[in-house]
Design a protein around this motif. Structure first.
Motif, PDB file in Angstrom:
ATOM      1  N   THR A 123      56.569  62.022  44.876  1.00  0.00           N
ATOM      2  CA  THR A 123      57.290  63.410  44.732  1.00  0.00           C
ATOM      3  C   THR A 123      55.820  63.704  43.461  1.00  0.00           C
ATOM      4  O   THR A 123      55.565  62.744  42.946  1.00  0.00           O
ATOM      5  CB  THR A 123      58.449  62.479  43.496  1.00  0.00           C
ATOM      6  OG1 THR A 123      59.654  62.456  44.260  1.00  0.00           O
ATOM      7  CG2 THR A 123      58.895  64.161  42.557  1.00  0.00           C
ATOM      8  N   ALA A 155      62.430  60.079  41.043  1.00  0.00           N
ATOM      9  CA  ALA A 155      61.392  60.312  41.414  1.00  0.00           C
ATOM     10  C   ALA A 155      60.974  59.259  41.682  1.00  0.00           C
ATOM     11  O   ALA A 155      60.440  58.846  41.932  1.00  0.00           O
ATOM     12  CB  ALA A 155      60.691  61.059  40.039  1.00  0.00           C
ATOM     13  N   PRO A 156      60.869  59.530  43.060  1.00  0.00           N
ATOM     14  CA  PRO A 156      60.813  58.123  44.605  1.00  0.00           C
ATOM     15  C   PRO A 156      59.079  59.089  44.393  1.00  0.00           C
ATOM     16  O   PRO A 156      59.022  59.604  44.313  1.00  0.00           O
ATOM     17  CB  PRO A 156      61.143  58.855  46.102  1.00  0.00           C
ATOM     18  CG  PRO A 156      61.972  59.617  45.617  1.00  0.00           C
ATOM     19  CD  PRO A 156      62.270  60.306  43.831  1.00  0.00           C
ATOM     20  N   PRO A 157      58.205  57.330  44.813  1.00  0.00           N
ATOM     21  CA  PRO A 157      57.272  57.660  44.915  1.00  0.00           C
ATOM     22  C   PRO A 157      56.578  58.615  45.971  1.00  0.00           C
ATOM     23  O   PRO A 157      57.393  58.784  46.745  1.00  0.00           O
ATOM     24  CB  PRO A 157      56.445  56.422  45.707  1.00  0.00           C
ATOM     25  CG  PRO A 157      57.888  55.378  46.274  1.00  0.00           C
ATOM     26  CD  PRO A 157      58.504  56.125  45.044  1.00  0.00           C
ATOM     27  N   LEU A 180      62.508  64.585  47.324  1.00  0.00           N
ATOM     28  CA  LEU A 180      61.072  64.077  46.919  1.00  0.00           C
ATOM     29  C   LEU A 180      60.403  65.535  46.245  1.00  0.00           C
ATOM     30  O   LEU A 180      59.376  66.102  45.915  1.00  0.00           O
ATOM     31  CB  LEU A 180      60.013  64.250  48.049  1.00  0.00           C
ATOM     32  CG  LEU A 180      60.378  62.977  48.918  1.00  0.00           C
ATOM     33  CD1 LEU A 180      58.892  62.828  50.085  1.00  0.00           C
ATOM     34  CD2 LEU A 180      60.167  61.943  47.603  1.00  0.00           C
TER      35      LEU A 180
END
Ligand SMILES: Cc1ncc(C[n+]2csc(CCOP(=O)(O)OP(=O)(O)O)c2C)c(N)n1
Ligand code: SF4
Ligand SMILES: [Mg+2]
Lengths: 624, 315
Positions: free
Chosen positions: A448, A444-446, A425
């Motif tokens: 981030t 980019a995972p949530p 992240l």
């Protein structure tokens, strides 16, 4: 059985000393290897004899491989378990048995032909009347049912026969009774003292039975050679090894739906993952399962779903999304006989093409196959590495045979192997592009923070570098190439393909998955007759390792051994792919679809036939 | 949202730029001019403005359909998944990452047809997330086929003679499947929409809203009977205040399933507001409890040590 069954918290009561027996008048026969087949009904618990012997072998110097078939009718019905114990490398469960333990008349009748000439039939004389005029075999009768009831008291009914038989075998094979009792303590200790006491009583009764006197000898396994590592050995089945491998790989989340033979993995993950702060949930169906798992993966965790047979068909649409959206994902397929409901408890390798091409559109994904139980553990780590590095779905093709058999292997170096499960992240810079054409996607995972203020949408629509939907023909070509090329890069990152046996010569056997053992044994056998034979066993089935065609060109014949059908064009599934990829006319097929693992002799007769004839395929159809 | 955590979730970022429509706006919507979905989008912006969540923690998810294009138009983390499966996907996000605010948008076909079974199971398990079904009684994206909410007699490309299949009653379906927050609103009533979304966000568990949103292209006028400006009537539910007053007698008890069913059975266009709400343990809490118990048993051991223990049992 799921992953660890005993809590390990309560120390088992110290087992009483084994009853002593006098063997001074008996002959000791040293053996390197024994194949024992148990034939009974599934409620007889013969699998657990196999489990004990496997674990015992793991704690001694022997290697072990077990072979098991279970009927698809859950309880009742014939069940067999074959265990091969040997000193050194045990490669397959053995074509035929040295010992047959028959619990019933039908077990005897069905399996006596699988006993080698000179082999020993051990039978329950309360239920079996063998034809002792058949001089090919040696007969050892014991009133297994009656003696077990006598030992345990009438209310035990027939429970405990398996433990009785274990006692009997311990005497015949001069097994380490102390260690076996220790194992029984671990297995039954937690279930109450009464149960453990009964187990010991059944065991002692079996051990007291003078089967060795009837035989006039007892057997002694050779001591292991010095090549054996001094690492402790662990024994487990392929599904357990996969489960533990996934955990080591950093998998902490997942979802699934029950189906044989996949279920034991999901059951184990359900109990194991919460210990690591994750969870594995049961979904309403396989499409929901893969979708939930993709949600977990999108969230930044390495996540797993899996199934067998029909369940894989259901997952395919979402797996196509994972290819398009470029999401790391592990999907396990414990293959069984197909199509449709097919043969739920038999082995087959007929899902390869589906694994590679099963979704619509050009949807490249990675396909791996473990070759033995130990490899089930390591393949999960490799799947995790690839899924993360290439941001791609990875399918692991295990199979029913691997799932259910127990093998012993060196305890892995966990400290070295454990992977960090946490999502990445780290805030992304202004120039972040989810689908950057110049590099492999790294989402980019949530959660981030996006420094540039633009938040990404991951998508199954064709998209541009920023993730905006586009129908632009050039962009579709470029993105298709992006998804393809990262797997071409992987093909170079796989490492060298090892050739077993001769590195050039007459016949190269090519295999994948659980055919590893019998193929290797076939190679050893032929080489001992001065034939020039080698084998290649593929871990990575898609992409194939770069450069393997160079190995093919060094042999006159290339025979691909696999448990699937020759198809309309005369080639098994991998053989067809290899021919298409390498346009090599020497590539031909040895296939079979009887739902059972390959026998060494089937491979040998395949080689013999194909060498003498220009046909595409040899199909081993023992029952036709 | 629930404060339960599974794996350690990342710490929050520093306070930064205020969330306003401007930084919440992404691509320009591709909807037809006049499509009801525009209003849902602007209600969502305004709700987000009001809540001021951390920007990076808002997630907008969808399946496939005109309405399901939603994530492209909101500048948050988002995913555009496959037809009918947005709820399981969102359940996975919600479960793995309790630090996020998970929103799902989609259509009536996506939700009630393709995703019908998922809707039932997401509701009964009570995953913590908010789902807005933008119901236009038709398949918009694929250009006018019958949807599971199309009224009897609706002439579509797949029912040129008029639809013959009994439509779903969304409120009844949602209440009976065990959803813990069920509301109905209307894209032409922005204030009401915002109120419903607000309350859905405040609800712990699975909150679902059916929002009538007109497809001006393929089913124009579908909702006229509920639009005052077009001669219809927009009737909202009066909820019980439990103040003991005589007026309260006739008000709706939103914790009463049977009362919710009775409201759902009212003649078209029916009423709008919260039909049902119940406090029930969420899937997220249940899983977090499992984790907590399992962790407690292995008091303070590292992942490596736990795995090592598993192997030790196999020796
Ligand atoms: C598996 C699958 N089947 C069919 C479709 C085609 N499809 C896309 S959206 C849709 C229906 C959309 O209707 P609805 O959910 O009501 O959304 P709307 O467009 O009306 O907002 C269909 C049939 C698809 N994308 N995937
Ligand atoms: S087709 Fe209907 S639902 Fe789709 S954008 Fe146009 S008006 Fe809206
Ligand atoms: Mg619709």
């Amino acid at each position: 059985m799921t992953a660890p069954t005993n809590s390990g918290s309560t120390p088992p009561p110290t087992p009483p000393p084994p009853p002593s027996i006098d063997r001074s008048s008996l002959k000791e026969e040293t053996i390197s290897d024994a194949v024992i087949r148990f034939a009974g009904e599934s409620q007889d618990g013969i699998q657990s004899i196999g489990g004990f012997l496997a674990r015992l072998a793991g704690r001694s110097d022997q290697d072990v491989m077990t072979y098991m078939t279970i009927p698809s009718t859950i309880s009742g019905g014939p069940s067999i378990f074959q265990v091969r114990m040997g000193t050194g490398e045990v490669l397959s469960a053995g074509d035929s048995a040295d010992f047959l333990v028959a619990f019933y008349q039908h077990s005897y009748e069905e399996h006596i032909e699988h006993l080698k000439e000179g082999g020993v039939l051990i039978y329950d004389s309360d239920n079996v009347t063998p034809d002792t005029t058949d001089r090919r075999f040696i007969y050892v009768g014991a009133a297994i049912t009656g003696l077990t009831i006598e030992a345990l008291g009438g209310n035990a009914k027939t429970k405990g026969k398996n433990i009785f038989v274990m006692g009997l075998l311990s005497r015949i094979f001069n097994l380490d009774v102390g260690k076996l009792r220790e194992l029984m303590g671990e297995r039954f200790g937690g279930k109450g003292e009464g149960i453990l006491r009964n187990a010991f009583m059944a065991f002692d009764a079996g051990y007291a039975y003078p089967a060795d006197n009837i035989l006039g000898r007892y057997y002694q396994f050779e001591k292991a050679s010095a090549t054996k590592t001094d690492k402790p050995q662990v024994s487990m089945d392929g599904n357990q090894a996969l489960t533990l491998g996934l955990i080591a790989a950093g998998v902490r989340f997942g979802a699934g739906y029950p189906i044989t033979p996949w279920s034991s993995i999901m059951e184990a993950l359900r109990t194991e993952l919460p210990k690591y702060g994750g969870t594995f949930i049961q979904a309403e169906d396989e499409l929901a399962a893969v979708s939930i798992t993709l949600g977990m993966a999108y969230s930044g965790y390495l996540a797993v779903t899996g199934s067998s047979g029909p369940g894989l068909s259901l997952k395919m649409e979402a797996m196509g999304w994972a290819s398009m959206a470029e999401i790391p994902l592990i999907v396990i397929n414990v293959q069984r006989g197909g199509p449709s409901t097919g043969l739920p408890t038999n082995v087959e390798q007929s899902d390869l093409i589906q694994a590679i091409y099963g979704s619509h559109g050009d949807s490249p994904r990675v396909v791996l196959a473990p070759r033995n139980v130990e490899d089930c553990f390591y393949i999960a780590l490799e799947a995790g590495r690839i899924a993360r590095k290439y941001s791609t779905p990875v399918i692991i093709l295990s199979d029913q045979a691997l799932a259910t058999r127990i093998e012993a292997f060196d305890l892995p170096d966990l400290e070295e192997l454990m992977r960090d499960p946490r999502p990445d992240l780290v805030p992304r810079q202004e120039d972040f592009l989810p689908y950057d054409l110049k590099q492999i996607t790294r989402h980019a995972p949530p959660g981030t923070i996006m420094k540039g203020g633009r938040y990404p949408v991951v998508t199954g629509l064709e998209h541009d570098e920023a993730g905006h939907p586009t129908g632009n023909p050039g962009m579709h070509m470029q993105m298709t190439a992006k998804r393809r090329n990262k797997l071409k890069a992987l093909a170079k990152d796989i490492g060298k393909t090892n050739v077993f046996g001769d590195r050039e010569g007459d016949v190269l056997l090519v295999g994948w998955g659980s055919t590893y053992g019998p193929i290797r044994e076939a190679v050893k056998l032929l080489r001992s007759k001065d034939e020039q034979v080698g084998s290649v066993h593929l871990h990575h089935l898609h992409p194939l390792p770069a450069g393997i065609e160079r190995v093919f060109s060094r042999f006159r014949h290339v025979f691909v051994v696999e448990m699937n059908d020759e198809g309309l064009y005369g080639y098994g599934q991998l053989a067809g792919i290899l021919r298409a990829c390498y346009r090599h006319p020497a590539i031909r097929s040895i296939t079979k679809t009887d739902g059972l693992t390959f026998k060494v002799k089937e491979i040998l007769s395949g080689i013999e036939h194909l060498r003498g004839d220009a046909v595409a395929t040899f199909s081993a159809y023992p029952y036709l | 949202m629930a404060s339960t955590t599974l794996i350690e979730t990342p710490p929050g970022g520093e306070p930064r730029e205020k969330l306003v429509k401007k930084n919440l706006t992404a691509d320009h919507p591709t909807w037809c001019p006049g499509c009801g979905d525009f209003a849902v989008l602007s209600a969502f912006y305004r709700t987000l403005e009001r809540h001021q969540f951390k920007h990076e923690r808002i997630v907008t998810l969808a399946g496939i359909g005109c309405s399901s294009r939603f994530p492209y138009f909101v500048n948050t983390h988002g995913a555009h998944f496959i037809h009918g499966r947005a709820l399981p996907f969102a359940s996975g996000v919600s479960l793995a990452r309790d630090d996020l605010h998970v929103f799902v948008f989609g259509g009536d076909g996506d939700g009630f047809s393709m995703g019908g079974n998922h809707l039932d199971h997401t509701a009964r398990k009570n995953f913590n997330l908010t789902y807005v079904i933008m119901d236009n009684f038709v398949y918009g994206l694929t250009k006018k086929q019958t949807s599971p909410t199309s009224p009897l007699g609706f002439k579509s490309k797949t029912d040129p003679g008029g639809s013959v299949d009994q439509p779903i009653n969304p409120m009844k379906k949602l209440v009976s499947s065990g959803a813990t927050f069920v509301a109905r609103t209307h894209a032409s009533q922005v204030k009401h929409m915002m109120e419903m979304i607000d309350r859905a966000i405040d609800h712990e568990g699975f909150s679902v809203i059916e929002c009538l949103s007109e497809c001006v292209e393929f089913f124009p006028g579908a909702f006229d009977a509920s639009i005052p400006r077009k001669g219809g009537e927009f009737v909202t539910i009066e909820e019980k205040k439990f103040d003991g007053s005589p007026e309260d007698e006739s008000r709706h008890d939103r914790t009463d399933e049977v009362a919710a069913f009775n409201l759902a059975n009212l003649e078209w266009p029916g009423v709008f507001g919260v039909f049902y709400e119940e406090k029930r343990v969420t899937k997220n809490e249940n899983e977090a409890n499992m984790v907590e118990k399992a962790r407690a048993k292995h008091g303070g051991l590292s992942d490596l040590e736990i795995l090592q223990q598993s192997f030790d049992l196999m020796v």
